[in-house]
Motif scaffolding. Structure first.
Motif, PDB file in Angstrom:
ATOM      1  N   THR A  60      -1.437   1.363   8.741  1.00 32.97           N
ATOM      2  CA  THR A  60      -1.755   3.168   8.679  1.00 32.97           C
ATOM      3  C   THR A  60      -0.084   2.806   8.349  1.00 32.97           C
ATOM      4  O   THR A  60       0.988   2.513   8.695  1.00 32.97           O
ATOM      5  N   PRO A  61       0.348   3.300   7.252  1.00 32.15           N
ATOM      6  CA  PRO A  61       1.747   3.042   6.538  1.00 32.15           C
ATOM      7  C   PRO A  61       2.839   4.515   7.382  1.00 32.15           C
ATOM      8  O   PRO A  61       2.451   5.379   8.079  1.00 32.15           O
ATOM      9  N   SER A  62       4.241   3.946   7.296  1.00 33.25           N
ATOM     10  CA  SER A  62       4.633   5.113   8.111  1.00 33.25           C
ATOM     11  C   SER A  62       4.984   6.344   7.055  1.00 33.25           C
ATOM     12  O   SER A  62       4.660   6.462   5.713  1.00 33.25           O
ATOM     13  N   SER A  63       5.989   7.125   7.212  1.00 27.12           N
ATOM     14  CA  SER A  63       6.351   8.546   6.917  1.00 27.12           C
ATOM     15  C   SER A  63       7.107   8.217   5.362  1.00 27.12           C
ATOM     16  O   SER A  63       7.174   8.028   4.601  1.00 27.12           O
ATOM     17  N   GLU A  64       7.799   6.975   5.436  1.00 28.73           N
ATOM     18  CA  GLU A  64       8.654   6.807   4.366  1.00 28.73           C
ATOM     19  C   GLU A  64       7.968   5.624   3.128  1.00 28.73           C
ATOM     20  O   GLU A  64       8.505   5.737   2.254  1.00 28.73           O
ATOM     21  N   THR A  65       6.582   4.653   3.089  1.00 27.84           N
ATOM     22  CA  THR A  65       5.788   4.550   2.617  1.00 27.84           C
ATOM     23  C   THR A  65       5.088   5.755   2.076  1.00 27.84           C
ATOM     24  O   THR A  65       4.374   6.038   2.297  1.00 27.84           O
ATOM     25  N   ILE A  66       5.722   4.734   0.589  1.00 27.48           N
ATOM     26  CA  ILE A  66       3.963   5.568  -0.550  1.00 27.48           C
ATOM     27  C   ILE A  66       2.985   4.701  -0.444  1.00 27.48           C
ATOM     28  O   ILE A  66       2.884   3.476  -1.345  1.00 27.48           O
ATOM     29  N   PHE A  67       1.946   5.059  -0.177  1.00 27.62           N
ATOM     30  CA  PHE A  67       0.648   4.468  -1.299  1.00 27.62           C
ATOM     31  C   PHE A  67      -0.091   5.603  -1.738  1.00 27.62           C
ATOM     32  O   PHE A  67      -0.315   6.621  -1.950  1.00 27.62           O
ATOM     33  N   ILE A  68      -0.988   4.947  -3.026  1.00 34.77           N
ATOM     34  CA  ILE A  68      -1.235   5.683  -3.428  1.00 34.77           C
ATOM     35  C   ILE A  68      -2.744   5.737  -3.798  1.00 34.77           C
ATOM     36  O   ILE A  68      -3.349   4.023  -4.231  1.00 34.77           O
ATOM     37  N   ARG A  69      -3.800   6.716  -3.676  1.00 29.51           N
ATOM     38  CA  ARG A  69      -5.190   6.459  -3.381  1.00 29.51           C
ATOM     39  C   ARG A  69      -5.023   4.944  -2.096  1.00 29.51           C
ATOM     40  O   ARG A  69      -6.465   4.601  -2.312  1.00 29.51           O
ATOM     41  N   GLY A  70      -4.687   5.594  -1.062  1.00 27.31           N
ATOM     42  CA  GLY A  70      -4.630   4.404  -0.186  1.00 27.31           C
ATOM     43  C   GLY A  70      -3.925   3.220  -0.130  1.00 27.31           C
ATOM     44  O   GLY A  70      -4.684   2.604   0.646  1.00 27.31           O
ATOM     45  N   LEU A  71      -3.510   2.311  -0.624  1.00 26.52           N
ATOM     46  CA  LEU A  71      -2.918   1.333  -1.587  1.00 26.52           C
ATOM     47  C   LEU A  71      -1.725   1.486  -2.065  1.00 26.52           C
ATOM     48  O   LEU A  71      -1.634   2.510  -2.295  1.00 26.52           O
ATOM     49  N   PRO A  72      -1.243   0.626  -1.899  1.00 28.20           N
ATOM     50  CA  PRO A  72       0.317   0.448  -2.091  1.00 28.20           C
ATOM     51  C   PRO A  72       0.447   0.237  -3.752  1.00 28.20           C
ATOM     52  O   PRO A  72      -0.243   0.175  -3.780  1.00 28.20           O
ATOM     53  N   PHE A  73       1.697   0.672  -4.573  1.00 28.15           N
ATOM     54  CA  PHE A  73       1.693   0.359  -5.467  1.00 28.15           C
ATOM     55  C   PHE A  73       1.547  -0.813  -6.089  1.00 28.15           C
ATOM     56  O   PHE A  73       2.216  -1.612  -5.253  1.00 28.15           O
ATOM     57  N   GLY A  74       0.836  -0.264  -7.369  1.00 26.32           N
ATOM     58  CA  GLY A  74       0.795  -1.924  -7.685  1.00 26.32           C
ATOM     59  C   GLY A  74      -0.510  -2.783  -7.678  1.00 26.32           C
ATOM     60  O   GLY A  74      -1.125  -4.112  -7.914  1.00 26.32           O
ATOM     61  N   GLU A 127      -2.770 -10.910   0.577  1.00 24.95           N
ATOM     62  CA  GLU A 127      -1.375 -11.407  -0.100  1.00 24.95           C
ATOM     63  C   GLU A 127      -1.556  -9.888  -1.361  1.00 24.95           C
ATOM     64  O   GLU A 127      -0.720 -10.133  -1.360  1.00 24.95           O
ATOM     65  N   VAL A 128      -2.548 -10.488  -1.728  1.00 27.11           N
ATOM     66  CA  VAL A 128      -2.672  -9.712  -3.230  1.00 27.11           C
ATOM     67  C   VAL A 128      -2.568  -8.310  -3.149  1.00 27.11           C
ATOM     68  O   VAL A 128      -1.628  -7.640  -3.253  1.00 27.11           O
ATOM     69  N   VAL A 129      -2.979  -8.222  -1.996  1.00 24.62           N
ATOM     70  CA  VAL A 129      -2.723  -6.066  -1.895  1.00 24.62           C
ATOM     71  C   VAL A 129      -1.391  -5.823  -1.154  1.00 24.62           C
ATOM     72  O   VAL A 129      -0.731  -5.184  -1.710  1.00 24.62           O
ATOM     73  N   LEU A 130      -1.104  -6.195  -0.227  1.00 19.28           N
ATOM     74  CA  LEU A 130      -0.087  -6.169   0.659  1.00 19.28           C
ATOM     75  C   LEU A 130       1.453  -6.572   0.327  1.00 19.28           C
ATOM     76  O   LEU A 130       2.830  -5.820  -0.432  1.00 19.28           O
ATOM     77  N   GLY A 131       1.017  -7.811  -0.490  1.00 14.95           N
ATOM     78  CA  GLY A 131       2.466  -8.372  -1.152  1.00 14.95           C
ATOM     79  C   GLY A 131       2.263  -7.832  -3.093  1.00 14.95           C
ATOM     80  O   GLY A 131       3.479  -7.581  -3.258  1.00 14.95           O
ATOM     81  N   ALA A 132       2.278  -6.552  -3.429  1.00 11.93           N
ATOM     82  CA  ALA A 132       1.963  -6.752  -4.622  1.00 11.93           C
ATOM     83  C   ALA A 132       2.961  -5.444  -4.829  1.00 11.93           C
ATOM     84  O   ALA A 132       3.357  -6.097  -6.606  1.00 11.93           O
ATOM     85  N   PRO A 133       3.326  -4.396  -4.387  1.00  9.76           N
ATOM     86  CA  PRO A 133       4.988  -4.068  -4.369  1.00  9.76           C
ATOM     87  C   PRO A 133       6.273  -4.654  -4.881  1.00  9.76           C
ATOM     88  O   PRO A 133       6.509  -5.039  -5.239  1.00  9.76           O
ATOM     89  N   LEU A 134       5.938  -6.001  -3.352  1.00 10.14           N
ATOM     90  CA  LEU A 134       7.129  -6.834  -3.389  1.00 10.14           C
ATOM     91  C   LEU A 134       7.172  -7.739  -4.501  1.00 10.14           C
ATOM     92  O   LEU A 134       7.995  -8.250  -5.292  1.00 10.14           O
ATOM     93  N   ARG A 135       6.187  -8.229  -5.139  1.00  8.91           N
ATOM     94  CA  ARG A 135       5.421  -9.142  -5.949  1.00  8.91           C
ATOM     95  C   ARG A 135       6.354  -8.156  -7.668  1.00  8.91           C
ATOM     96  O   ARG A 135       6.719  -8.941  -8.315  1.00  8.91           O
ATOM     97  N   VAL A 136       6.061  -6.962  -7.977  1.00  8.52           N
ATOM     98  CA  VAL A 136       5.956  -5.943  -8.789  1.00  8.52           C
ATOM     99  C   VAL A 136       8.033  -6.255  -9.111  1.00  8.52           C
ATOM    100  O   VAL A 136       8.289  -6.514 -10.505  1.00  8.52           O
ATOM    101  N   ILE A 137       8.293  -5.869  -8.270  1.00  5.86           N
ATOM    102  CA  ILE A 137       9.940  -6.388  -7.992  1.00  5.86           C
ATOM    103  C   ILE A 137      10.192  -7.279  -8.231  1.00  5.86           C
ATOM    104  O   ILE A 137      11.790  -7.963  -8.764  1.00  5.86           O
ATOM    105  N   LEU A 138      10.013  -8.389  -7.502  1.00  8.29           N
ATOM    106  CA  LEU A 138      10.656  -9.552  -7.138  1.00  8.29           C
ATOM    107  C   LEU A 138      10.599 -10.709  -9.069  1.00  8.29           C
ATOM    108  O   LEU A 138      10.874 -11.227  -9.148  1.00  8.29           O
TER     109      LEU A 138
END
Length: 325
Positions: A60-74, A127-138
């Motif tokens: 469950t995401p915290s208030s600071e985290t942004i989910f798009i349609r139930g998933l992290p961005f990317g 790893e694919v789903v939760l690591g997607a935003p971090l992968r985009v940044i890195l």
């Protein structure tokens, strides 16, 4: 120290067993949880044994985290890039899940090595789903750029209602973890472990690893973050990632290590606690054995004392002074 594997072993062996028995009409319906935060559900019906449905429920995401349609961005782009046309994303997902994948097992590659590689990728869905935003940044860090439409401070979920924070820059990416533990013993062990973890960075042979620091108070990068998000009881850990840490194949390892850092610390804390309990039990057992060996000596000492003890014969007299023999 033990590094956690990105593949879910249960998921991988379940998929492999299903592939090896594809001609058998066997119904599958498995639920399980890994890392105490990600829930899986795999299902195969007897009517259509070639179709496998894999559902994933994220923390469950915290208030600071942004989910798009139930998933992290990317996440959607990462799934398509990892699995191609062999996997279909169901919209909407099954009830109470963030993501449901439909896999046609009959369309997998005929080559055994390619088939195993694909199953390994499916088993790494966390790893694919939760690591997607971090992968985009890195990925942008590797080219010394900042990803477009990304905030100066990004909150990423890694535990239920808990986030870690990423500060993307062109020349480096700073990652900060507020470390929280519910058990008082875990707090003490984690604090000690993290301090030793930072000290190990200074040893010879680790000069090329990311810079790591630990502090009781939030670092300056988290200025302006709400107090609830900074309620850490085991301090704050900060990593500084440079372009050399995400070059080529290093990217996957870096993304996985950063996205599961809290689970990595929790694993070693529990191992340390179990090791100490084992030593305590062994110590108690050794003391009991020493006491057991001392018991016969005590009994012999009592017998010797009773033999050497002398008794005086008492003479009893009546009221007239006559003694009784």
């Amino acid at each position: 120290m033990i590094l956690l594997q990105s593949q879910s072993r249960f998921l991988f062996h379940t998929l492999l067993n299903r592939i090896q028995n594809l001609d058998k009409s066997v119904e599958l319906d498995h639920h399980w949880v890994e890392f105490d935060d990600v829930r899986y559900h795999i299902q195969v019906s007897i009517k259509n044994p070639h179709i496998l449905l894999l559902s994933v429920s994220l923390p469950t995401p915290s208030s600071e985290t942004i989910f798009i349609r139930g998933l992290p961005f990317g996440a959607i782009e990462a799934i398509k890039a990892a699995y191609g046309g062999l996997v279909q994303i169901l919209d909407p997902p099954r009830d109470a899940f963030n993501l449901t994948l439909k896999i046609n097992l009959s369309k997998l590659p005929a080559n055994q090595e390619q088939k195993h590689d694909f199953l390994g990728k499916v088993a790494s869905i966390r790893e694919v789903v939760l690591g997607a935003p971090l992968r985009v940044i890195l990925k942008h860090l590797a080219f010394r750029t900042v990803a477009p439409n990304v905030d100066p401070l990004v909150a990423l979920v890694h535990r239920p209602k808990e986030s870690f924070f990423v500060v993307p820059q062109a020349d480096k990416v700073t990652v900060v973890y507020p470390m929280r533990f519910s058990d008082s013993i875990d707090i003490v062990l984690a604090t000690s472990f993290l301090q030793e973890f930072v000290e190990a960075r200074r040893t010879a042979g680790l000069n090329n690893t990311p810079h790591c620091s630990w502090s009781h108070t939030p670092p300056l990068e988290l200025k302006g973050v709400s107090a609830d998000a900074l309620s850490a009881n085991a301090g704050f850990v900060t990593f500084v990632i440079f372009p050399r840490h995400v070059e080529g194949q290093k990217l996957d390892r870096t993304v996985w290590s950063l996205s599961t850092f809290h689970a990595y610390v929790s694993y070693h804390v529990k191992c340390s606690e179990g090791f100490m309990h084992t030593r305590m039990r062994r110590r108690v057992e050794s003391l009991i054995q020493a006491l057991d060996r001392a018991k016969p000596d005590l009994e012999d000492a009592k017998k010797k004392t009773s033999r050497n003890r002398s008794f005086k014969r008492l003479s009893l007299k009546d009221s007239r002074g006559n003694s009784f023999s």
